[in-house]
Motif scaffolding. Structure first.
Motif, PDB file in Angstrom:
ATOM      1  N   GLU A  35      60.186  85.968  31.543  1.00  0.00           N
ATOM      2  CA  GLU A  35      60.951  85.330  30.467  1.00  0.00           C
ATOM      3  C   GLU A  35      60.076  84.755  29.367  1.00  0.00           C
ATOM      4  O   GLU A  35      60.569  84.425  28.283  1.00  0.00           O
ATOM      5  CB  GLU A  35      61.843  84.229  31.040  1.00  0.00           C
ATOM      6  N   ARG A 113      64.697  86.610  31.360  1.00  0.00           N
ATOM      7  CA  ARG A 113      64.804  85.919  32.622  1.00  0.00           C
ATOM      8  C   ARG A 113      65.595  86.756  33.625  1.00  0.00           C
ATOM      9  O   ARG A 113      66.561  87.453  33.252  1.00  0.00           O
ATOM     10  CB  ARG A 113      65.493  84.570  32.429  1.00  0.00           C
ATOM     11  N   GLU A 115      67.314  86.576  37.727  1.00  0.00           N
ATOM     12  CA  GLU A 115      67.692  85.753  38.869  1.00  0.00           C
ATOM     13  C   GLU A 115      68.152  86.652  40.006  1.00  0.00           C
ATOM     14  O   GLU A 115      68.650  87.759  39.769  1.00  0.00           O
ATOM     15  CB  GLU A 115      68.815  84.783  38.483  1.00  0.00           C
ATOM     16  N   ALA A 125      69.158  88.100  32.195  1.00  0.00           N
ATOM     17  CA  ALA A 125      69.754  87.166  31.239  1.00  0.00           C
ATOM     18  C   ALA A 125      70.748  87.862  30.321  1.00  0.00           C
ATOM     19  O   ALA A 125      71.707  87.248  29.848  1.00  0.00           O
ATOM     20  CB  ALA A 125      68.651  86.490  30.421  1.00  0.00           C
ATOM     21  N   ASN A 266      58.229  77.060  40.858  1.00  0.00           N
ATOM     22  CA  ASN A 266      59.339  77.428  39.976  1.00  0.00           C
ATOM     23  C   ASN A 266      60.395  78.219  40.740  1.00  0.00           C
ATOM     24  O   ASN A 266      60.396  79.452  40.745  1.00  0.00           O
ATOM     25  CB  ASN A 266      58.827  78.277  38.800  1.00  0.00           C
ATOM     26  N   THR A 267      61.301  77.501  41.408  1.00  0.00           N
ATOM     27  CA  THR A 267      62.362  78.179  42.157  1.00  0.00           C
ATOM     28  C   THR A 267      63.758  77.780  41.681  1.00  0.00           C
ATOM     29  O   THR A 267      64.743  78.399  42.096  1.00  0.00           O
ATOM     30  CB  THR A 267      62.255  77.857  43.660  1.00  0.00           C
ATOM     31  N   GLU A 268      63.853  76.769  40.795  1.00  0.00           N
ATOM     32  CA  GLU A 268      65.164  76.334  40.346  1.00  0.00           C
ATOM     33  C   GLU A 268      65.869  77.420  39.528  1.00  0.00           C
ATOM     34  O   GLU A 268      65.255  78.101  38.723  1.00  0.00           O
ATOM     35  CB  GLU A 268      65.054  75.066  39.476  1.00  0.00           C
ATOM     36  N   GLY A 269      67.134  77.574  39.788  1.00  0.00           N
ATOM     37  CA  GLY A 269      67.941  78.492  38.998  1.00  0.00           C
ATOM     38  C   GLY A 269      67.689  79.963  39.260  1.00  0.00           C
ATOM     39  O   GLY A 269      68.162  80.821  38.506  1.00  0.00           O
ATOM     40  N   LEU A 270      66.982  80.282  40.330  1.00  0.00           N
ATOM     41  CA  LEU A 270      66.707  81.691  40.638  1.00  0.00           C
ATOM     42  C   LEU A 270      67.733  82.286  41.595  1.00  0.00           C
ATOM     43  O   LEU A 270      67.678  83.473  41.906  1.00  0.00           O
ATOM     44  CB  LEU A 270      65.306  81.841  41.241  1.00  0.00           C
ATOM     45  N   GLY A 271      68.646  81.453  42.102  1.00  0.00           N
ATOM     46  CA  GLY A 271      69.674  81.958  43.015  1.00  0.00           C
ATOM     47  C   GLY A 271      69.184  82.207  44.420  1.00  0.00           C
ATOM     48  O   GLY A 271      69.860  82.892  45.209  1.00  0.00           O
TER      49      GLY A 271
END
Length: 446
Positions: A35, A113, A115, A125, A266-271
């Motif tokens: 991203e 991005r 996910e 995205a 960095n794992t937030e918002g990756l599902g």
């Protein structure tokens, strides 16, 4: 079932790029999503641009020392914008080079991005969903931020590379390698530097004598340290300066606050959790083959929070590709990983510290060389180097080597081979010294 890709990599940093490139070379159909920019933390906002700043900072002492070596060096002005822009231009070049490498290996680069949408699906995205036989998470980590009123007035190492001008007074929070490296960089550029640490220990995990030596040298240079204190609040003043209130009641007026207190995966918002990937303190839990709790989802690099070093991420990416696409099952050996702190002077280390060796083996033998480098003698500098060898007492096998002094990080790479090979102190003693060098002290320690 048929998938759009054999492998889909999320994150184009060191580990992700290596895994994608090698897997594609083995014949896999690979896509990689990023991203921001190809290259990741190391290339874009980490080791590479930081090391270039370290080189730039060293010229401050080198130019001063040159006069003692007969050079008629005039008073020199330093241009931060020149160095900053040249470093950022090099980052641009590397970003393009990494992208070219992926293109040449027929890896599809998707600059948006991505996910995880399922065990074998990824949502972009743009709204498009693609499928892959294997998904590799290589999203790295980011600087951790403290929690207190006014935290938004500070920066992290990410922003340090883009400062419009050098601040006159810098407060750096943290005691690890990033804090100490930037303390040295800013100090050599003429800034007033204070390091704030919530404990009284810097460089936790490094040998005590080595880190104490860095503290002594840093203080002698003029870097200030505030121990056993943390932030209470920061207020921005009308003139743009920052008023910092500490938990011990002290106050400071500075022009820049930099946070270097650790890094967060960095794992937030990756599902990930939604599809059953198990996390530990935000990091992806993986086995020795880099596999998560979901059979088709893997992770390498800082996002796993095992060893946050670029060469380790690269090794993990290579091992993943070899194992699952190259028919060569490979697991990374995490023993004897060398590390460096590009402070002023730098530190190089590999293996166990004296304390760690005593806990593991009980009886140890320690050999040291505490000396003034030849260059420092003629330059009129009192700065001393310290080399330390830790051996298991029973066999005299070298289990740790720790150094602080000029070129220590370069020397440590060769030293790491010796420790990894299990050489004894006798092997070092039997090796003829290469004179006159800094490295000869490795075979002269008593």
């Amino acid at each position: 079932m048929a998938f759009d890709y054999d492998l889909f990599v999320i994150g184009a940093g060191s580990g992700g790029v290596r895994a994608a490139r090698v897997s594609a070379a083995y014949g896999a159909k690979v896509a990689i999503a990023e991203e921001y920019r190809v290259g990741g933390t190391c290339v874009i906002r980490g080791c590479v641009p930081k090391k270039l700043l370290v080189y730039g900072a060293h010229f401050a002492e080198d130019l001063a020392d040159a006069r003692r070596f007969g050079w008629d060096v005039p008073d020199c002005d330093f241009s931060w914008p020149t160095l900053r822009d040249n470093v950022l231009a090099e980052v641009d070049r590397l970003n393009a080079a990494y992208t070219t490498t992926l293109d040449s290996h027929k890896v599809e680069v998707i600059l948006e991005r991505a996910e995880v949408a399922g065990p074998s699906s990824v949502r972009l995205a743009s709204g498009k969903t693609v499928t892959a036989g294997k998904i590799l998470i290589a999203t790295g980590a980011r600087p951790q931020l403290p929690d207190f009123p006014g935290v938004e007035h500070g920066i992290t190492s990410n922003e340090a590379f883009h400062l419009p001008a050098l601040p006159k007074r810098v407060l750096i929070a943290g005691g690890g390698y990033i804090a100490n490296e930037f303390a040295g960089i800013f100090h050599e550029f003429g800034c007033e530097v204070t390091v704030l640490n919530r404990t009284d220990v810097i460089l936790r995990g490094y040998d005590e004598q080595i880190r104490d030596r860095l503290l002594q040298i840093s203080m002698a240079k003029g870097i200030q340290f505030r121990f056993n204190a943390a932030f209470k609040a920061i207020e921005k003043q009308a003139d743009g300066s920052l008023k910092v209130q500490l938990t011990n009641g002290a106050e400071m007026d500075v022009d820049c606050v930099m946070y270097a207190i650790g890094r967060v995966p960095n794992t937030e918002g990756l599902g990930l959790e939604a599809v059953g990937v198990e996390l530990s303190n935000g990091a992806v839990k993986v086995d020795a083959d880099n596999r998560s709790s979901v059979e088709t989802i893997f992770a390498v690099g800082d996002v796993t929070n095992r060893v946050q070093l670029t060469p380790v991420a690269i090794r993990e990416g290579q091992a993943f590709a070899d194992t699952f696409f190259g028919g060569k099952p490979t697991q990374v050996d995490y023993g004897c990983i060398p590390s460096a702190v590009f402070s002023h002077p730098p530190i190089g280390a590999v293996g166990l510290t004296e304390s760690q060796a005593k806990q593991k083996y009980g009886a140890v033998r320690v050999y040291t060389s505490d000396f003034r480098p030849m260059k420092n003698v003629l330059a009129g500098r009192n700065e001393r180097a310290l080399y330390k060898m830790v051996c298991e007492a029973a066999s005299n096998r070298v289990v740790g080597l720790h150094m602080i002094g000029p070129e220590s990080a370069e020397i440590a790479q060769v030293a790491a081979v010796a420790v990894k090979a299990g050489l004894t102190k006798d092997a070092f003693d039997q090796t003829v010294a290469l004179h006159p060098t800094m490295a000869e002290e490795l075979v002269l320690m008593k």
